[in-house]
Design an enzyme around this catalytic site. Sequence first.
Site, PDB file in Angstrom:
ATOM      1  N   SER A 139      34.039 -18.566  39.865  1.00  0.00           N
ATOM      2  CA  SER A 139      34.438 -19.865  39.335  1.00  0.00           C
ATOM      3  C   SER A 139      35.515 -20.562  40.150  1.00  0.00           C
ATOM      4  O   SER A 139      35.630 -21.791  40.103  1.00  0.00           O
ATOM      5  CB  SER A 139      34.935 -19.715  37.892  1.00  0.00           C
ATOM      6  OG  SER A 139      36.087 -18.877  37.841  1.00  0.00           O
ATOM      7  N   HIS A 186      29.501 -18.357  34.803  1.00  0.00           N
ATOM      8  CA  HIS A 186      29.263 -19.641  35.458  1.00  0.00           C
ATOM      9  C   HIS A 186      27.899 -19.729  36.144  1.00  0.00           C
ATOM     10  O   HIS A 186      27.576 -20.776  36.709  1.00  0.00           O
ATOM     11  CB  HIS A 186      30.373 -19.920  36.472  1.00  0.00           C
ATOM     12  CG  HIS A 186      31.711 -20.101  35.834  1.00  0.00           C
ATOM     13  ND1 HIS A 186      32.167 -21.322  35.388  1.00  0.00           N
ATOM     14  CD2 HIS A 186      32.697 -19.209  35.538  1.00  0.00           C
ATOM     15  CE1 HIS A 186      33.371 -21.183  34.855  1.00  0.00           C
ATOM     16  NE2 HIS A 186      33.701 -19.911  34.931  1.00  0.00           N
ATOM     17  N   LYS A 230      29.856 -22.200  28.306  1.00  0.00           N
ATOM     18  CA  LYS A 230      29.508 -23.064  29.431  1.00  0.00           C
ATOM     19  C   LYS A 230      28.150 -23.725  29.162  1.00  0.00           C
ATOM     20  O   LYS A 230      28.074 -24.650  28.371  1.00  0.00           O
ATOM     21  CB  LYS A 230      29.479 -22.265  30.741  1.00  0.00           C
ATOM     22  CG  LYS A 230      30.853 -22.066  31.370  1.00  0.00           C
ATOM     23  CD  LYS A 230      31.710 -21.065  30.666  1.00  0.00           C
ATOM     24  CE  LYS A 230      33.012 -20.785  31.374  1.00  0.00           C
ATOM     25  NZ  LYS A 230      33.842 -19.815  30.641  1.00  0.00           N
TER      26      LYS A 230
END
Length: 443
Positions: free
Chosen positions: A215, A243, A275
């Site tokens: 990330s 991610h 996310k």
Amino acid sequence: MSDNNNDNRERGMENSEHQHVESEHDGASSFSRLRSKLSFERLVEMGAKLGLDNPLFLCHDHVAKATTSINGKEYLNFATYDYLDINGHPELTSAVTRAAQLYGTSAGASRLVGGERPPHRQLEKAIADLYEVEDCITYVSGHAANVSTLGFLFGSRDVIFHDGLAHNSLVQGAKLSGATRISYPHNDPEALEALLREKRGAFKRAVIVTEGLFSMDGNIPDLPRLIELKKKYDCMLMVDEAHSLGVLGATGRGVREHYGVNPHDVDMWMSTLSKALCGCGGFIAGSRELVEFLKYGSPGFVFSVGMPPIVAAACNKALEIMLREPERVHKIQHISQYFLEYAQSRGLDTGVAQGYSNVPIMLGDSMLAGCLASMLFKRGVYVMPITFPAVKEGQARLRFFLSAAHSEENVREAIDKVVEELPRARQSLMDMGYTSSQLLDEE
């Protein structure tokens, strides 16, 4: 690199957060005497001298998309995890409303002793099916999922090999376990193999821990090579897809779809739900035996209230939309590559980023990163500075999160403003007497 020789980032975090000051006047409740200045506080103080607002903890007026509203003013938004532009989708709102009517807003208890609800099991089955593994366990916190899983599964006779840029939650879980912790150089399988060859034989069990998409740096691991090493040296393998889920692969199934690997070659698939799946919490997917062991013993699951059923319902619906509409995945992949290429064409340093949902603009100096973020905010661009101790000294950056909601025009406008404001930020710092070797090197 082991517990006795931690990396600079970790040492800096420990030193900057707490520093005891001995004094006969110290009071037991005087927190101000027990810690030193945090790095962000120093950035805020310097920004105030330049007449810049604090860019941290700003309150958004409504759902944040490609743009967001703060105190009634609209900004281009590059600080969102909503990779697939699903947050706020009407189908999510409907799913949450129905779940709230049926189950309320709280699970009411630990799932082990009364907090189990149908949305929990529906979500876990959907995730297990997504990864083509036997089962899944969801935690109320993504950070806790890593800490509690590693901390519970491994012990003093074991060893944990983790990437040098592994997320704080992975490092903290490794520490909690009591296992020997060995950090290998970032994305360097050859260095990892050298460590495995030298160290693996001294321990009962071993696990290699990596991320599907890093990330802070925006690059991905060589997963096929890590699988080779896992098999060769009799290790488990854990991949944190916080991610990469929703971002990598033709349909968003993550790094295993990106590489086309057998999902059973990874023992623990982990990801957050905050996310691409627009909720909160985390999960571990893998064998039925592993999941059952965690459900009956992992402290972050056993001793925590269950995930709110409305959150499980929202995540399940977001996953359904992701699989139904792969064009969302294609959009995030396109705009991420476009951002990377356009930033590089304007002469900006994007580090080792490969163009997957988050791309840093490397600046080096922490004060410069903070100053530039504040100046961009005044120009209508909302992006966060990442400074020591979140990254090593000398590696400060602006971190741009991309979303399927962003357009090429959004990207060009933001990058052009970075190019315009960067020299002004350097000059402003130098005018007020702040100097660093990194600033001077640019002159």
